[in-house]
Design an enzyme around this catalytic site. Structure first.
Site, PDB file in Angstrom:
ATOM      1  N   SER A   1      -5.546  -1.039 -22.295  1.00  0.00           N
ATOM      2  CA  SER A   1      -6.548  -1.306 -21.263  1.00  0.00           C
ATOM      3  C   SER A   1      -6.080  -0.642 -19.986  1.00  0.00           C
ATOM      4  O   SER A   1      -4.991  -0.079 -19.942  1.00  0.00           O
ATOM      5  CB  SER A   1      -6.676  -2.810 -21.051  1.00  0.00           C
ATOM      6  OG  SER A   1      -5.475  -3.283 -20.490  1.00  0.00           O
ATOM      7  N   LYS A   2      -6.860  -0.769 -18.952  1.00  0.00           N
ATOM      8  CA  LYS A   2      -6.508  -0.157 -17.663  1.00  0.00           C
ATOM      9  C   LYS A   2      -5.096  -0.554 -17.246  1.00  0.00           C
ATOM     10  O   LYS A   2      -4.325   0.243 -16.749  1.00  0.00           O
ATOM     11  CB  LYS A   2      -7.486  -0.600 -16.574  1.00  0.00           C
ATOM     12  CG  LYS A   2      -8.763   0.193 -16.578  1.00  0.00           C
ATOM     13  CD  LYS A   2      -8.657   1.398 -15.615  1.00  0.00           C
ATOM     14  CE  LYS A   2      -9.928   2.201 -15.551  1.00  0.00           C
ATOM     15  NZ  LYS A   2     -10.144   3.159 -16.596  1.00  0.00           N
TER      16      LYS A   2
END
Ligand code: GLU
Length: 415
Positions: A200-201
């Site tokens: 994810s980010k």
């Protein structure tokens, strides 16, 4: 003929996972002398992001993953409508509010042999819901347009992330309803972060463009992404794109999720930087800094720092002094005027034609000896006078690269 496609939805900037999918498609296509097709799946008008669309092109172009055809779904709306009518006539669709839904069979199973791990994947049809094919805004859904296009574009292998496994039974039933042969499917295991959670980010599930901005080389990124799930065997790690094309085979793609390890990417980037004949380091540095700095100076100075940098962005902090005089000095040189003046006199005696690191070094060592100054001290003052800093690329070589006039003029400024 082998025909594969990537089908990005421009709803967000593609991250490493999407780009790895593109790379695997590209490698497979080129390995089979087939076609690599780009299809922009922009039928979700609510989530459409213009910059995401341009980023898709930009990433592929930068990495050199050239596509053979490009298709844009929003320009093909009548095709999807016609195909929806076909299915409606056959009795597979019904209207639900303003949308058309596809009737999924409720008995039996839908199954296929996935090319990753050659494993059979089975879904019970009674777990599947009827799904929308044409939305109330007249646009097709992903599931519908994707199948119609894969068929019309004669796609032989669908290679995509395994988050689409749950959509595949719907797709297979659509193929059946049309009376079409489905393509083969290869679902690539999702990439995980170091903590085994989906990338994810937070883990830096960034786009290739972010990595470019941070100073990574495209060769290193391509190579690193190729190894996210693929092991060509014999512990092979460093490969050019051409080598990857030759070696690529689904049988060597792992069924387990690969882990994205930015440290490893960094290491690999360093390897490519040191082997700069492969990566054409000079012109990449030139491009990285938007052609702002002289290519000629970059060419002269890259060999001096090539072993010390891991990213393109490490170049300027080390080499800025080649492009402009120091603005500050890390050591106060005021009390060193006499010494610097003597250095100036000694260096000005070197013939311009003999302005070489070796010659400069000899001259300086002799002077230090004559003046009975320790080498370390002598060179530190000289280094600061020339570069502004206590730590720099090799000093004699740097002075050679700067040129005699420039060196003398810098010394003059500080005594
Ligand atoms: N449009 C889908 C995506 O955003 C494509 C999935 C597929 O390759 O079928 O990734």
């Amino acid at each position: 003929m082998t025909r594969v496609r990537i089908a990005p939805s421009p709803t967000g900037i593609p991250h490493i996972g999407n780009t790895r999918t593109a790379l695997f498609n590209y490698l497979f296509a080129r390995n089979h002398n087939g076609k690599f097709i780009l299809r922009i799946e922009d039928t979700d008008r609510v989530r459409f992001v213009k910059e995401a669309e341009s980023a898709i092109y930009e990433i592929l172009k930068w990495l050199g993953l050239e596509w053979d055809e490009v298709h844009i779904q929003s320009k093909r709306l009548s095709i999807y409508k016609d195909h929806a009518h076909l299915l409606e006539k056959k009795g597979y669709l019904y209207k639900d509010k303003d949308a058309f839904r596809f009737k999924m069979p409720k008995d039996g199973n839908t199954e296929w042999i996935d090319l990753i791990g050659s494993k059979k994947i089975v879904f019970q049809n009674n777990t599947q819901e009827d799904f929308v094919v044409i939305k109330s805004d007249g646009y097709p859904t992903y599931n519908f347009a994707n199948v119609v296009d894969d068929h019309l574009m004669r796609i032989t292998h669908v290679i995509r992330g395994d988050e689409f496994i749950s959509s595949t039974p719907k797709h297979i039933q659509l193929y059946k309803a049309f009376g079409w042969e489905p393509p083969m499917f290869a679902h690539l295991p999702v990439i995980l972060g170091n903590d085994k959670a989906k990338l994810s980010k937070r883990h830096g599930a960034k786009s290739v463009l972010d990595y470019r901005e941070e100073g990574y080389l495209k060769e290193a990124l391509l190579n690193y992404m190729a190894l996210l799930g693929w092991s060509p065997g014999e512990d092979r790690e460093i490969m050019t794109l051409d080598e990857m094309i030759k070696l690529f085979d689904f049988k060597d793609v792992n069924t387990a999720s690969p882990i994205f390890d930015v440290k490893k990417l960094e290491w690999m980037n360093g390897v490519y930087i040191r082997e700069f004949q492969i990566s054409n380091l000079k012109s990449q540095i030139y491009e990285f800094y938007n052609r702002k700095y002289s290519l000629e100076i970059i060419e002269k100075t890259v060999p001096l720092i090539q072993d010390r940098i891991k990213k393109l962005s490490d170049y300027l902090p080390l080499c800025e002094f080649f492009f402009k005089d120091p603005e500050k000095y890390e050591i106060d040189l005021k009390s060193k005027s006499d010494l610097l003046k003597k250095i100036y006199d000694a260096l000005s005696k070197i013939d311009s034609g003999k302005w070489r690191a070796l010659e400069i070094g000899d001259k300086m060592q002799n002077l230090a000896k004559d003046l009975e100054i320790k080498n370390s001290e002598f060179f530190m003052f000289l280094r600061v006078a020339i570069t502004g800093k206590k730590i720099s690329p090799p000093l004699n070589e740097s002075m050679e690269a700067l040129g005699k006039d420039n060196v003398l003029q810098r010394l003059k400024k500080v005594f």
